[in-house]
Write a protein that holds these residues in place. Sequence first.
Motif, PDB file in Angstrom:
ATOM      1  N   LEU A  10       5.223   5.120   7.091  1.00  0.00           N
ATOM      2  CA  LEU A  10       5.294   4.299   5.879  1.00  0.00           C
ATOM      3  C   LEU A  10       4.763   5.087   4.699  1.00  0.00           C
ATOM      4  O   LEU A  10       3.756   5.796   4.829  1.00  0.00           O
ATOM      5  CB  LEU A  10       4.427   3.047   6.018  1.00  0.00           C
ATOM      6  CG  LEU A  10       4.925   1.896   6.864  1.00  0.00           C
ATOM      7  CD1 LEU A  10       3.844   0.829   6.978  1.00  0.00           C
ATOM      8  CD2 LEU A  10       6.177   1.304   6.263  1.00  0.00           C
ATOM      9  N   SER A  13       2.660   3.709  -0.709  1.00  0.00           N
ATOM     10  CA  SER A  13       2.979   2.631  -1.647  1.00  0.00           C
ATOM     11  C   SER A  13       3.335   1.325  -0.936  1.00  0.00           C
ATOM     12  O   SER A  13       3.278   0.261  -1.534  1.00  0.00           O
ATOM     13  CB  SER A  13       4.134   3.049  -2.563  1.00  0.00           C
ATOM     14  OG  SER A  13       5.305   3.328  -1.793  1.00  0.00           O
ATOM     15  N   GLU A  14       3.698   1.377   0.336  1.00  0.00           N
ATOM     16  CA  GLU A  14       4.051   0.179   1.099  1.00  0.00           C
ATOM     17  C   GLU A  14       2.949  -0.266   2.058  1.00  0.00           C
ATOM     18  O   GLU A  14       3.075  -1.285   2.718  1.00  0.00           O
ATOM     19  CB  GLU A  14       5.335   0.425   1.890  1.00  0.00           C
ATOM     20  CG  GLU A  14       6.548   0.622   1.018  1.00  0.00           C
ATOM     21  CD  GLU A  14       7.806   0.876   1.842  1.00  0.00           C
ATOM     22  OE1 GLU A  14       7.828   0.523   3.036  1.00  0.00           O
ATOM     23  OE2 GLU A  14       8.748   1.426   1.270  1.00  0.00           O
ATOM     24  N   THR A  17       1.137  -3.860   1.944  1.00  0.00           N
ATOM     25  CA  THR A  17       1.856  -5.031   2.430  1.00  0.00           C
ATOM     26  C   THR A  17       2.002  -5.020   3.951  1.00  0.00           C
ATOM     27  O   THR A  17       2.469  -5.986   4.531  1.00  0.00           O
ATOM     28  CB  THR A  17       3.253  -5.126   1.784  1.00  0.00           C
ATOM     29  OG1 THR A  17       3.984  -3.938   2.102  1.00  0.00           O
ATOM     30  CG2 THR A  17       3.146  -5.272   0.285  1.00  0.00           C
ATOM     31  N   ALA A  18       1.592  -3.925   4.594  1.00  0.00           N
ATOM     32  CA  ALA A  18       1.657  -3.825   6.054  1.00  0.00           C
ATOM     33  C   ALA A  18       0.424  -4.467   6.673  1.00  0.00           C
ATOM     34  O   ALA A  18      -0.585  -4.673   6.008  1.00  0.00           O
ATOM     35  CB  ALA A  18       1.749  -2.358   6.473  1.00  0.00           C
ATOM     36  N   GLY A  31      -3.833   2.121   0.451  1.00  0.00           N
ATOM     37  CA  GLY A  31      -2.731   1.290  -0.049  1.00  0.00           C
ATOM     38  C   GLY A  31      -3.217   0.195  -0.981  1.00  0.00           C
ATOM     39  O   GLY A  31      -2.616  -0.070  -2.026  1.00  0.00           O
ATOM     40  N   LYS A  35      -2.341  -0.153  -4.956  1.00  0.00           N
ATOM     41  CA  LYS A  35      -1.752  -1.388  -5.486  1.00  0.00           C
ATOM     42  C   LYS A  35      -2.599  -1.973  -6.609  1.00  0.00           C
ATOM     43  O   LYS A  35      -2.083  -2.591  -7.531  1.00  0.00           O
ATOM     44  CB  LYS A  35      -1.585  -2.398  -4.356  1.00  0.00           C
ATOM     45  CG  LYS A  35      -0.740  -3.577  -4.740  1.00  0.00           C
ATOM     46  CD  LYS A  35      -0.414  -4.434  -3.539  1.00  0.00           C
ATOM     47  CE  LYS A  35       0.529  -5.538  -3.961  1.00  0.00           C
ATOM     48  NZ  LYS A  35       0.984  -6.307  -2.818  1.00  0.00           N
TER      49      LYS A  35
END
Length: 72
Positions: A10, A13-14, A17-18, A31, A35
């Motif tokens: 991943l 940047s993602e 949300t994980a 992360g 964000k």
Amino acid sequence: MSHQRVPLVLPLSEVATAELPLVGGKAYALGVLAKAGFAVPEGFVLTTEALRSALNGVALANAARGMNAWRS
């Protein structure tokens, strides 16, 4: 029945949300910081599923070597 594939890699940047167990604490924190607008270098994380797959592959290779030695 649908099966959702778990990502092996991943982008950071993602990560926010994980789920935490998928990426581990350090990657998750990076992360969340990214964000929130903090300067975090671009990067990626190997997920726990990637580690699990790699370890399963090593175990399978070791078992196959063991079987080949047994046959000799």
